[in-house]
Enzyme design. Structure first.
Site, PDB file in Angstrom:
ATOM      1  N   GLY A 540       0.825  -1.199   0.000  1.00  0.00           N
ATOM      2  CA  GLY A 540       0.000   0.000   0.000  1.00  0.00           C
ATOM      3  C   GLY A 540       0.858   1.247   0.000  1.00  0.00           C
ATOM      4  N   GLY A 543       0.516   8.911   2.514  1.00  0.00           N
ATOM      5  CA  GLY A 543       1.054  10.247   2.318  1.00  0.00           C
ATOM      6  C   GLY A 543       2.522  10.365   2.678  1.00  0.00           C
ATOM      7  N   PHE A 544       3.028   9.431   3.488  1.00  0.00           N
ATOM      8  CA  PHE A 544       4.405   9.551   3.934  1.00  0.00           C
ATOM      9  C   PHE A 544       5.283   8.403   3.451  1.00  0.00           C
ATOM     10  CE2 PHE A 544       2.233  12.324   6.829  1.00  0.00           C
ATOM     11  CZ  PHE A 544       3.134  13.360   7.011  1.00  0.00           C
ATOM     12  N   VAL A 547       4.444   0.905   1.798  1.00  0.00           N
ATOM     13  CA  VAL A 547       4.589  -0.274   2.652  1.00  0.00           C
ATOM     14  C   VAL A 547       4.835  -1.493   1.772  1.00  0.00           C
ATOM     15  CG1 VAL A 547       3.533  -1.707   4.429  1.00  0.00           C
ATOM     16  CG2 VAL A 547       3.076   0.751   4.384  1.00  0.00           C
ATOM     17  N   LYS A 561       7.633  -0.268   6.167  1.00  0.00           N
ATOM     18  CA  LYS A 561       7.174   1.056   5.737  1.00  0.00           C
ATOM     19  C   LYS A 561       8.392   1.916   5.413  1.00  0.00           C
ATOM     20  CE  LYS A 561       4.520   5.068   7.355  1.00  0.00           C
ATOM     21  NZ  LYS A 561       3.727   5.611   8.478  1.00  0.00           N
ATOM     22  N   ASP A 662      -5.687  10.103  13.686  1.00  0.00           N
ATOM     23  CA  ASP A 662      -5.978   9.748  12.289  1.00  0.00           C
ATOM     24  C   ASP A 662      -6.629   8.364  12.217  1.00  0.00           C
ATOM     25  OD1 ASP A 662      -6.118  10.261   9.595  1.00  0.00           O
ATOM     26  OD2 ASP A 662      -4.088   9.581   9.151  1.00  0.00           O
TER      27      ASP A 662
END
Length: 882
Positions: A540, A543-544, A547, A561, A662
């Site tokens: 996946g 925004g940062f 993964v 990640k 979040d």
């Protein structure tokens, strides 16, 4: 006086002429016997600062500098024994010296309001000011507890400390005070808390403002407070019924009760009283005056001696304890009779109420594992339907009632039961629940380290490692305090997959970010296991970063990640630091476990346990295109409970309180059994002392942001509660929080869902058509829909805590609890075991060769040994092999 003149800027004042050589001839300066006795230059548009030698004006009786632009540190006034009036409010003074009030024995009035002082506590020297009548320091950055001595000042009439940073509770000595005005409202930060019982004896009070704090418990009976005319208690967490006597006080003109958790019947007030009390914001049994159901009255009387706990105010709503499957801890039969009262392990403190005899239909009364003290009321032996009573593991004492042979009576764990033990009123007789939980956590952590040490020691002769030096800074952070730690880093079979972090000195970029124990992993290991971050291994993107799936040499799977190089600036680094800092401090079966991290040049990588079923969003929004089976209601309910437990742990069960910021379906991951875990902790913020708000840059995802966070940037744990409510709505409806494909009036899920709830037919149509819903499920969905609505309340104080959400969900999820125990439980920590029993169990697994499986299993306890993939376990070895 010349020194004062030189420090002040009088140029903007048209009234002050200080040109004469004799200060006694200056305007607004008074003298007696040739000595300056008064300086009264308030509201004169004066700027500047004050000289350090102001205390040499030993005849000064009045110093009035209010409402100017004077700034800088206040000088000490030590020794001004004649000073009676001190007016400094409405300036920009920056600090108060510790000896400021020393020796001001004649002082009668002090006004310090509205100055941006550095935070300062109320100085103990004020206790000497026996003539003090008025003390006012609103919005003055006063910190700490309210000192006891204020109550003993015989002349004190007005005490105002609103809009500060006070903490703690009302001092019990307050009852001996002669105050007429008391302002303690709108504290910042942790706020004032605890009971307000101390005010019941301050019969001189005319105005009492305690609003916007964290006071809890019930409103005391204020009979005798015949002078009280203005009472403001809004925006607290007060519970229990409103005393009837409150509305009968002879001089009461204004009363504000809005936004508490008040229970029982809606109170009535006599004509002429201005009442601010929003009935729908409280927990009254009805929405208009009238008697509550007899069962409600009985239950409220039972919890009176427990201080009307907040959990019951939130969980016992309405006028039917048997509605919606029963209130928290209550089970009913088909006729609406309460048959089980289960209050075990709820952290209750207080005495067992004899009013339990009013619950004549109760068959099981379960009160074990709390902090109950005092005697077991003899009335319990007369409960006609009672078949089981469990009061074990409390601090009960006194005589033991005799129960009939048909009653199963459990009383173990009460060492003083049967003894005549006298405790002072109000003294708790066991360690606080927080201390107990902390002790359990500490013991479990120690045992975990022992077991892990045994495992690694047993392997030392089987694993041949290489030595790597890691530089860790001590807490001081100075270069001189760098400590070298030599860590053994054995190979992972193929020789190149070595868990290590090399550092040549104090300036290494690999050491300054975080101290997280032996969790550093080399970049080469992660390149190897992800096939050099192959696109084929992408799980996946966010925004940062991206993964990746990684497979170790023994087949164990991990998730890696990798931060994007474009966000490695301060923002990306902050997120990276945050995630490590949080996940190395918390460990829970419903939080995705951090296994390690890597810093190598611009590379920032985090390694997590692998969640094979991906995100929750796949199963509720994209199941058709991904060829998945839609989730049934039972499974959605189970997932919601998993998420609630994870967030509850972050908020209130970990050793520190964290705010996720979040929470959404894409940050909720599922394992192979569709058990849910909360992920993505890059936006998490520590909540100072657990509950207060944090001012931070706006972050998160629109559609899930609480209104107050989006508007003010201040965030509390209640922002996560709002997001959780949105997730519940998504689970019920199968619709996204923001869906631009919908008509304009239906784009925002929360507002659309609220409309659907009000329409019986509309609500049925709002349920996700992918679910097959029967009548039993429909009742459950309605209950969760109501919970979702509460979680998404506009005002944060109207939202429940996550503990309440867990209670509601668990009471429903238990109906569909699987018959086979969770495989994870066999490796979990059973807190009912003794320490030797737990250690023996773990040693048995080790001797049976089950250690690898144990270390690789998913953590199913709130605090336990970290989850470690098989391929990493061999690397956690010290230099000498232990």
């Amino acid at each position: 006086m010349q020194s004062l003149k030189s420090k002040l800027d009088l140029s903007k004042s048209s009234n002050l002429t200080w040109s004469d050589p004799d200060p006694c001839k200056w305007t607004n300066v008074g003298c007696q016997s040739g000595r300056v006795s008064a300086i009264q230059i308030g509201k004169q548009n004066v700027a500047g600062s004050l000289p350090s030698d102001l205390s040499s004006l030993t005849s000064l009786t009045r110093l009035e500098l209010q409402s100017n632009q004077i700034t800088g540190a206040l000088p000490s006034l030590k020794g001004l024994a004649s000073l009676q009036v001190l007016l400094l409010h409405g300036n920009t003074f920056t600090s108060v010296p510790a000896d400021f009030f020393d020796g001001l024995t004649s002082l009668q009035a002090v006004y310090l309001d509205g100055n941006p002082f550095q935070q300062w506590p109320v100085p103990a020297s004020l206790a000497q000011l026996t003539g003090l009548v008025n003390f006012s320091a609103n919005s003055a950055n006063v910190t700490g507890p309210i000192p006891d001595f204020f109550a003993s000042l015989p002349s004190l009439s007005s005490f105002k400390l609103a809009f500060n940073w006070l903490t703690g509770s009302l001092p019990p000595s307050l009852g001996s005070s002669n105050m007429k005005t008391l302002w303690l409202n709108n504290q910042n930060g942790v706020k004032l808390s605890g009971s307000i019982d101390a005010i019941r004896n301050v019969t001189s009070l005319e105005q009492l403002w305690l609003q916007s704090n964290g006071f809890s418990g019930s409103i005391p009976d204020l009979t005798g407070m015949d002078s009280l005319r203005d009472l403001d208690l809004r925006d607290n967490q007060l519970t229990g019924p409103v005393p009837e006597s409150l509305g009968k006080l002879p001089r009461l003109q204004n009363i504000v009760l809005t936004n508490n958790l008040l229970q029982g019947p809606v109170p009535m007030f006599k004509d002429g009283i201005n009442v601010d009390m929003k009935v729908d914001s409280e927990r009254f049994c009805l929405q208009k005056p009238g008697a509550c159901d007899a069962r409600v009255d009985a239950l409220l009387s039972v919890v009176k001696d427990l201080g009307y706990p907040i959990m019951f105010a939130n969980g016992w709503t309405g006028n039917d304890p048997c509605a919606g499957g029963g209130w928290i801890g209550i089970t009913c039969d088909a006729r609406g009779n309460i048959t089980i009262l289960n209050l075990q392990k709820m952290g209750l403190s207080g005495m067992i109420s004899p009013d339990l005899k009013r619950l004549t239909s109760v068959q099981k009364l379960l009160l074990s594992n709390n902090d109950l003290y005092g005697p077991i009321p003899s009335e319990l032996s007369k409960m006609p339907s009672l078949k089981e009573l469990d009061v074990s593991n409390n601090s009960l004492s006194g005589p033991v009632p005799v129960f009939g042979p048909a009653v199963v009576f459990r009383k173990d764990g009460n060492p003083n039961l049967g003894k005549d033990v006298v405790f002072p009123p109000g003294k708790k007789r066991k360690t606080s629940v927080a201390v107990i939980i902390g002790s359990i956590v500490a013991v479990v952590c120690v045992v975990s380290l022992i077991v892990l040490g045994l495992v690694l020691y047993k392997r030392k002769n089987r694993v041949q490692g290489t030595s790597t030096t890691v530089i860790h800074p001590r807490h001081s952070g100075s270069d001189q305090d760098m400590v070298k730690i030599t860590v053994s880093g054995p190979s992972l079979t193929n020789g190149s997959e070595t868990l290590s972090c090399t550092s040549s000195g104090p300036n290494s970029a690999d050491v300054h970010v975080v101290e997280a124990g032996n969790m550093v992993i080399s970049i080469q290991v992660l390149r190897n296991v992800t096939d050099n971050f192959s696109e084929a291994n992408v799980l996946g993107r966010g925004g940062f970063g991206t993964v990746y799936k990684g497979v170790l040499h023994d087949g164990a799977t991990i998730a890696v990640k990798r931060m994007e190089s474009g966000v490695i600036g301060s923002k990306g680094l902050s997120e990276f630091q945050s995630e490590i800092a949080v996940l190395t401090k918390v460990r829970h079966r419903n939080l995705v476990a951090l296994l390690g991290y890597c810093l190598d040049g611009n590379e920032r990588l985090l390694v997590y346990e692998y969640m094979p079923e991906g995100t929750l969003s796949r199963y509720i929004f994209h199941w058709e295109e991904e060829g998945l089976e839609p989730l049934g209601w039972k499974k959605r309910l189970s997932i919601a409970l998993d998420v609630a437990r994870g967030v509850e742990y972050l908020h209130s069960l970990a050793h520190q309180s964290f705010i996720h910021r979040d929470l959404k379906p894409t940050n909720i991951l599922l394992d192979e059994n569709l058990k849910a875990k909360v992920a993505d902790f890059g936006l998490v913020r520590l909540a100072p002392d657990g509950k207060c708000s944090v001012e931070t840059r706006l972050a998160g995802t629109f559609g899930y942001l609480a209104p107050e966070y989006a508007v003010t940037g201040r965030v509390t744990t209640k922002a996560d509660v709002f997001s959780f409510g949105v997730v519940l709505m998504e689970l019920i409806t199968g619709r996204k929080a923001l869906d631009e494909t919908q008509p304009e009036e239906s784009v925002h899920l929360v507002t659309w869902f609220r409309r659907m709830q009000l329409n019986k037919d509309g609500f049925r149509k709002s349920i996700d058509p992918a679910m097959d819903v029967d009548e039993e499920s429909l009742a459950s969905i309605r209950t969760i829909a109501e919970l979702a609505g509460h979680c998404c309340a506009r005002e944060p104080f109207q939202r429940p805590d996550m503990g309440h959400a867990v209670n509601v969900l668990s009471s429903l999820a238990e109906i569909w609890k699987p018959t086979d125990p969770d495989a994870d439980d066999m490796y979990g920590i059973d807190l009912d075991m003794t320490l030797p029993q737990a250690l023996k169990k773990w040693q048995a697994f080790e001797s049976d060769g089950a250690t690898s499986s144990f270390l690789g299993s998913t953590d199913n306890t709130q605090t336990s040994i970290p989850t470690v993939p098989h391929g990493f376990a061999n690397s956690f070895t010290s230099a000498d092999g232990r």
